[in-house]
Design an enzyme around this catalytic site. Structure first.
Site, PDB file in Angstrom:
ATOM      1  N   LYS A 196       0.820  -1.216   0.000  1.00 39.98           N
ATOM      2  CA  LYS A 196       0.000   0.000   0.000  1.00 39.98           C
ATOM      3  C   LYS A 196       0.853   1.264   0.000  1.00 39.98           C
ATOM      4  CE  LYS A 196      -2.698   0.954   3.662  1.00 39.98           C
ATOM      5  NZ  LYS A 196      -2.818   2.359   4.154  1.00 39.98           N
ATOM      6  N   SER A 197       1.896   1.290   0.818  1.00 38.61           N
ATOM      7  CA  SER A 197       2.742   2.485   0.907  1.00 38.61           C
ATOM      8  C   SER A 197       3.402   2.800  -0.431  1.00 38.61           C
ATOM      9  CB  SER A 197       3.826   2.284   1.978  1.00 38.61           C
ATOM     10  OG  SER A 197       3.274   2.264   3.265  1.00 38.61           O
ATOM     11  N   ARG A 222       2.779   6.063  -3.345  1.00 33.61           N
ATOM     12  CA  ARG A 222       3.909   6.880  -3.770  1.00 33.61           C
ATOM     13  C   ARG A 222       4.147   6.809  -5.275  1.00 33.61           C
ATOM     14  NH1 ARG A 222       4.150   5.811   1.457  1.00 33.61           N
ATOM     15  NH2 ARG A 222       5.478   7.031   2.871  1.00 33.61           N
ATOM     16  N   GLY A 232      -4.805   8.852   5.695  1.00 33.61           N
ATOM     17  CA  GLY A 232      -3.853   9.854   6.151  1.00 33.61           C
ATOM     18  C   GLY A 232      -2.699  10.009   5.179  1.00 33.61           C
ATOM     19  N   GLN A 243       5.306   9.679   6.379  1.00 34.02           N
ATOM     20  CA  GLN A 243       4.361  10.523   5.651  1.00 34.02           C
ATOM     21  C   GLN A 243       4.795  11.976   5.671  1.00 34.02           C
ATOM     22  OE1 GLN A 243       0.408   9.927   7.205  1.00 34.02           O
ATOM     23  NE2 GLN A 243       0.394   7.738   6.736  1.00 34.02           N
ATOM     24  N   ASP A 261       2.815  -0.403  11.995  1.00 36.65           N
ATOM     25  CA  ASP A 261       1.505  -0.906  11.556  1.00 36.65           C
ATOM     26  C   ASP A 261       1.230  -2.326  12.045  1.00 36.65           C
ATOM     27  OD1 ASP A 261       0.689   1.371  10.286  1.00 36.65           O
ATOM     28  OD2 ASP A 261       1.354   0.741   8.296  1.00 36.65           O
ATOM     29  N   LYS A 285      -3.295   7.091  14.883  1.00 38.80           N
ATOM     30  CA  LYS A 285      -3.604   6.379  13.649  1.00 38.80           C
ATOM     31  C   LYS A 285      -5.111   6.494  13.360  1.00 38.80           C
ATOM     32  CE  LYS A 285       0.443   4.786  12.424  1.00 38.80           C
ATOM     33  NZ  LYS A 285       1.014   5.032  11.075  1.00 38.80           N
ATOM     34  N   ARG A 321      -5.011   3.176  18.709  1.00 36.12           N
ATOM     35  CA  ARG A 321      -4.825   1.727  18.642  1.00 36.12           C
ATOM     36  C   ARG A 321      -4.376   1.129  19.971  1.00 36.12           C
ATOM     37  NH1 ARG A 321      -2.294   1.276  12.497  1.00 36.12           N
ATOM     38  NH2 ARG A 321      -4.333   1.374  11.443  1.00 36.12           N
TER      39      ARG A 321
END
Length: 419
Positions: free
Chosen positions: A18-19, A23, A86, A159, A306, A333, A337
């Site tokens: 996902k990251s 990008r 985010g 981020q 994560d 987050k 969490r």
């Protein structure tokens, strides 16, 4: 301890990280040519980034496993809805500010509560005009020009680091950005790979770059999503799985390294560069009945931020007391969490203590069913579904919409492994 009638067995591959997917899409929008991205994440957060870019005049065509992207960024005609993402919000703000594009941003109820000061302050120092709601969304930006920044304080947020790098592409002069080397390094690796004007040392030096040729890249399997499959295999007796073509990046291996310290039966059985800018690996996992408790803190936390929810589940099955410190970032987050992990495990009968920056978990205590409070947090939902699988030999299955944020294939993959 549990009446386990199932086990997980088989070989699986995962959709793209996902990251990296976020990008690659954003950086592709800066290139005056079409780019091709294969195995993009199917998570709804990544779809959100695609939709925001499309509103900014970027053409995106999807054909099965391939995405073709190109176009020139322009000011959107309406507010960009970052929904629950985010990453989309923080990095799109930097991206568009660097291209001197005026735009406004909003999000869902969860994202509207998340702190944005860490990007607002440095971007304001770069002469970007930002209107905000008490350092939260909604945010509007107007950047007529961008001045370079000398950011001396390193951040633990990839981020924030990425947002500043993308904004720095709006100045002909070099910006200098301090960075913690344990934060995810995907943005700088992609920019360097594509020949942007960037120098990565103790500080990242970066300035405006003109890239004319598009790229063709395939996204490695998501290592964070793999953690839930790995966690289930480790604690469910008789399980044995292999996950292929997963991202192998030292800034993302904290979870694997922690499990190895716990005595987990995990092997990285193949590492290769392939045709990617990132390395790939295969991960072989077997049920491990004698996991040991460990202490995790400092930079270790950064490389597995994560994965703390699923690690907490695994810790309940380990012998001894697991201590997690320096994890206060988890309170900012999609949910708090730390609080959710504590409240849910405590309600299931776990011996657990909540600290301001972490948790203390005593393992080897039988847990019982309870109603899980997830506050629409996908990683909390998946972590406790893994625990449901151990306790009940089945999953709740009611969290599909929540889990789609990052791992739409979660239920299908686990059900395909159950024997």
């Amino acid at each position: 301890m549990y009446n386990t009638t199932i086990k997980l067995n088989g070989t699986v591959s995962l959709r793209g990280d996902k990251s990296i997917s976020h990008r690659l899409l954003m950086i592709a929008s800066l290139i005056n040519d079409k780019s091709i991205i294969k195995n993009l994440s199917t998570g709804s957060d990544v779809l959100t980034t695609m939709q925001c870019l499309q509103k900014c005049n970027i053409h995106i065509e999807q054909n099965q496993d391939t995405v073709i992207i190109g176009g020139t960024l322009k000011s959107p005609k309406s507010t960009l809805d970052c929904k629950n993402s985010g990453t989309t919000a923080r990095m799109m703000i930097g991206l568009l500010a660097g291209q001197k594009i005026s735009s406004s941003f909003k999000g869902d109820a969860s994202l509207m509560k998340r702190p944005m000061k860490r990007i607002i302050a440095p971007l304001t120092a770069m002469s970007i005009n930002i209107k905000h709601n008490n350092n939260m969304l909604p945010i509007s930006i107007n950047a007529k020009h961008v001045i370079p920044i000398n950011c001396k304080q390193s951040t633990k947020s990839a981020q924030v680091k990425s947002s500043l790098m993308l904004a720095s592409l709006g100045s002909n002069q070099y910006s200098s950005i301090a960075h913690n080397k344990n934060t995810r390094d995907h943005t700088e690796k992609i920019l360097e790979y594509l020949k942007f004007d960037i120098l990565i040392q103790n500080k990242i030096k970066i300035r405006k770059s003109k890239i004319e040729k598009g790229f063709s890249l395939s996204v490695p399997g998501d290592i964070s999503n793999a953690s839930f499959i790995i966690g289930a295999c480790l604690i469910i007796p008789g399980s044995h799985i292999i996950i292929t073509n997963v991202l192998y990046n030292k800034t993302r291996l904290g979870f694997i390294n922690a499990l190895l310290k716990m005595g987990a039966n995990i092997k990285i059985i193949k590492k290769e560069q392939g045709h990617n800018l990132e390395r790939l690996c295969d991960i072989k996992v077997k049920y491990t009945p004698k996991l040991k408790a460990i202490n995790i803190n400092g930079d270790e936390i950064i490389t597995m931020i994560d994965e703390i929810p699923i690690l907490s589940i695994i810790a309940t099955q380990a012998t001894g007391q697991t201590v997690l410190r320096d994890a206060a970032e988890l309170r900012n987050k999609e949910s708090d969490r730390l609080s959710l992990i504590y409240n849910n495990l405590a309600s299931m009968g776990a011996n657990i203590k909540e600290r301001s920056d972490g948790l203390i978990i005593d393992g080897n205590k039988k847990l019982y069913n309870t109603t899980i409070k997830h506050q629409d947090d996908h990683r909390i939902a998946m972590s406790f579904e893994v625990l449901n699988l151990l306790i009940n030999n089945k999953m709740d299955q009611s969290y599909r919409e929540i889990i789609k944020i990052s791992f739409p294939e979660f239920y299908d993959i686990i059900e395909g492994l159950i024997q």
